[in-house]
Design a protein around this motif. Structure first.
Motif, PDB file in Angstrom:
ATOM      1  N   TRP B 215      -0.709  16.065  -0.500  1.00 55.31           N
ATOM      2  CA  TRP B 215       0.304  14.994  -1.124  1.00 55.31           C
ATOM      3  C   TRP B 215       0.895  14.343  -0.270  1.00 55.31           C
ATOM      4  O   TRP B 215       1.025  12.941  -0.252  1.00 55.31           O
ATOM      5  N   ALA B 218      -1.099  11.904   1.625  1.00 53.53           N
ATOM      6  CA  ALA B 218      -1.484  10.920   0.699  1.00 53.53           C
ATOM      7  C   ALA B 218      -0.620   9.888   0.613  1.00 53.53           C
ATOM      8  O   ALA B 218      -0.709   8.614   0.618  1.00 53.53           O
ATOM      9  N   VAL B 219       0.775  10.424   0.136  1.00 52.71           N
ATOM     10  CA  VAL B 219       1.691   9.387  -0.091  1.00 52.71           C
ATOM     11  C   VAL B 219       2.241   8.663   1.165  1.00 52.71           C
ATOM     12  O   VAL B 219       2.304   7.263   1.120  1.00 52.71           O
ATOM     13  N   ARG B 220       2.117   9.413   2.533  1.00 45.46           N
ATOM     14  CA  ARG B 220       2.532   8.375   3.552  1.00 45.46           C
ATOM     15  C   ARG B 220       1.383   7.546   4.025  1.00 45.46           C
ATOM     16  O   ARG B 220       1.664   6.447   4.464  1.00 45.46           O
ATOM     17  N   ALA B 222      -0.695   6.077   1.768  1.00 41.38           N
ATOM     18  CA  ALA B 222      -0.550   5.008   0.978  1.00 41.38           C
ATOM     19  C   ALA B 222       0.404   3.957   1.265  1.00 41.38           C
ATOM     20  O   ALA B 222       0.295   2.732   1.305  1.00 41.38           O
ATOM     21  N   PHE B 223       1.662   4.708   1.896  1.00 38.29           N
ATOM     22  CA  PHE B 223       2.691   3.935   2.012  1.00 38.29           C
ATOM     23  C   PHE B 223       2.513   2.794   3.208  1.00 38.29           C
ATOM     24  O   PHE B 223       2.827   1.628   3.409  1.00 38.29           O
ATOM     25  N   HIS B 224       1.835   3.577   4.472  1.00 40.41           N
ATOM     26  CA  HIS B 224       1.489   2.922   5.693  1.00 40.41           C
ATOM     27  C   HIS B 224       0.442   2.020   5.557  1.00 40.41           C
ATOM     28  O   HIS B 224       0.407   0.748   6.405  1.00 40.41           O
ATOM     29  N   LEU B 226       0.532  -0.358   2.716  1.00 44.54           N
ATOM     30  CA  LEU B 226       0.867  -1.230   2.412  1.00 44.54           C
ATOM     31  C   LEU B 226       1.208  -2.509   3.341  1.00 44.54           C
ATOM     32  O   LEU B 226       0.989  -2.331   4.466  1.00 44.54           O
ATOM     33  N   PRO B 227       0.779  -3.826   2.706  1.00 42.27           N
ATOM     34  CA  PRO B 227       1.006  -4.915   3.679  1.00 42.27           C
ATOM     35  C   PRO B 227       2.279  -5.078   4.347  1.00 42.27           C
ATOM     36  O   PRO B 227       3.369  -4.370   3.807  1.00 42.27           O
ATOM     37  N   PRO B 228       2.548  -5.579   5.538  1.00 41.30           N
ATOM     38  CA  PRO B 228       3.908  -5.844   5.900  1.00 41.30           C
ATOM     39  C   PRO B 228       4.781  -6.267   5.000  1.00 41.30           C
ATOM     40  O   PRO B 228       4.555  -7.085   4.011  1.00 41.30           O
ATOM     41  N   ALA B 229       6.062  -5.850   5.218  1.00 37.04           N
ATOM     42  CA  ALA B 229       7.238  -6.184   4.007  1.00 37.04           C
ATOM     43  C   ALA B 229       7.306  -7.513   3.720  1.00 37.04           C
ATOM     44  O   ALA B 229       7.254  -8.172   4.724  1.00 37.04           O
ATOM     45  N   PRO B 230       7.693  -7.777   2.523  1.00 40.57           N
ATOM     46  CA  PRO B 230       7.811  -9.427   2.217  1.00 40.57           C
ATOM     47  C   PRO B 230       9.394  -9.892   2.672  1.00 40.57           C
ATOM     48  O   PRO B 230      10.071  -8.842   3.120  1.00 40.57           O
ATOM     49  N   TYR B 231       9.599 -11.017   2.442  1.00 40.14           N
ATOM     50  CA  TYR B 231      11.182 -11.260   2.701  1.00 40.14           C
ATOM     51  C   TYR B 231      11.699 -11.587   3.960  1.00 40.14           C
ATOM     52  O   TYR B 231      12.589 -12.341   4.409  1.00 40.14           O
ATOM     53  N   LEU B 232      10.924 -10.771   5.072  1.00 42.02           N
ATOM     54  CA  LEU B 232      11.490 -10.958   6.417  1.00 42.02           C
ATOM     55  C   LEU B 232      11.431 -12.067   7.040  1.00 42.02           C
ATOM     56  O   LEU B 232      12.092 -12.557   7.938  1.00 42.02           O
ATOM     57  N   MET B 234      11.622 -15.089   5.856  1.00 40.61           N
ATOM     58  CA  MET B 234      12.548 -16.479   5.165  1.00 40.61           C
ATOM     59  C   MET B 234      13.914 -16.298   5.925  1.00 40.61           C
ATOM     60  O   MET B 234      14.446 -15.499   6.534  1.00 40.61           O
TER      61      MET B 234
END
Lengths: 234, 234
Positions: B215, B218-220, B222-224, B226-232, B234
């Motif tokens: 688990w 699996a969580v790590r 799934a986390f990695h 993710l697409p590159p973080a948003p908002y950066l 702007m």
């Protein structure tokens, strides 16, 4: 720094209040606070910070979070304001069965100093983040802590750290009514003395909604990819 | 039903106590309780349950959780014991600054009845699980709630439900010292009137450790993913 904006005095008395406060002297100093706990206490702290800034702007000789020569001293000043507010209100609040507790996270950097991260308690005392404990949470923190514990280290790059705080907040919002959109997000990159990001994420923010969906799907998929549960055969 | 076994009176006073209690009249009735909160209160409740069972075994005419004709009545009996314990100790405990609060989850089934799930409060009152709220948590529940909220529905099959409670407990154990191994696990399948599983998962249980690793990975992952973080940008 990521905060929500929901304040409640019982589930039938929910309001929206900013919990993140920022100050900037571009090129010289940048400061960001997040507050939790009794709103009258933390509003009092912010009011005192701004009162002193106004006094100093009028030429009065007063220590402010923008003119003292270290972030440590900034933490002390905020701690002093916290102590004043507690002295003023704690006894009366407690007599009426209300909590006076409040907590503040402070981060920032001044030219010539290091970027620092402090957690200031109700009593005005404070601690600083370290390699061993590289992040702080205040307020309704438990729902969102497991994902932070699994991924955040002092070496976590900014993009991952930002995804981590966003999905951590998302889990909290899903599980607890007392935490809600919109969110306030601030990012300070080392040695820039300004905000790389300082914005509100509104309730209808499609970018946030998309990340929330992606994370929700990713967690569910990871979960459903687990092998059949153990112990059932025995 | 899954419980940990850690009890504490401050971090320097940690002990291991069973929080899960089971009774069975094979083919006729099966009952399982889990307790949280003040240990002296919940031990008192369990002692009273067992005292009545001993009385009945000696031929005395007394209502017990094994002879009353509904699980609802079982919940009432346990609520009555809870109320007695609160009447006995609450005032003195509170005078010493201690909490008397306790909560009990009750499940089980008797031949001719439905499988039911109750949550019994300190005051002896109780609620029942429904389609809308198909699970209960007591004690240190917040860390492990997000994963349950994401995957548990009334239609969740047993294997998924078991994986869900195991990884939910795993997240809690990682994030909070007051929750710890070993664990107690009980599973009652509908209309069987016996335990499909009723076992302790020890600290060195390799099966549990393997699920925990899977688990965590699996969580790590799934986390990695993710697409590159948003908002950066702007």
């Amino acid at each position: 720094m990521l905060s929500d904006t929901r304040t409640n005095a019982g589930v039938d008395n929910i309001a929206r209040y900013r919990k993140m406060f920022t100050w900037e002297t571009t090129g010289e100093r940048v400061i960001c606070l997040m507050c939790s706990g009794n709103l009258s206490i933390t509003q009092g702290v912010i009011t005192r910070i701004d009162r002193d800034l106004k006094k100093a702007a009028k030429g009065e000789s007063v220590e402010t979070i923008l003119n003292v020569d270290s972030l440590f001293r900034v933490a002390q000043i905020i701690g002093d304001h916290m102590r004043d507010m507690q002295d003023l209100h704690r006894e009366t609040l407690q007599a009426q069965g209300e909590a006076a507790d409040a907590t503040i996270i402070l981060t920032g950097q001044r030219a010539g100093g290091m970027q620092r991260l402090f957690l200031i308690y109700s009593a005005g005392n404070f601690i600083e983040a370290t390699e061993d404990t590289p992040y702080f949470q205040i307020g309704e923190h438990k729902y969102g802590k497991p994902i932070l514990d699994r991924v955040i280290t002092p070496a976590t790059p900014m993009s991952e750290a930002l995804n981590a705080v966003l999905v951590s907040m998302d889990s909290t919002i899903r599980s607890n009514l007392s935490v809600g959109m919109p969110l306030d997000l601030s990012i300070i990159r080392t040695d820039t003395y300004t905000f790389a990001v300082n914005r509100r994420i509104e309730t209808d923010d499609e970018t946030y909604a998309e990340l929330s969906r992606q994370w929700s799907d990713a967690v569910r998929n990871a979960f459903h990819a687990l092998p059949p549960a153990p112990y059932l055969e025995m």
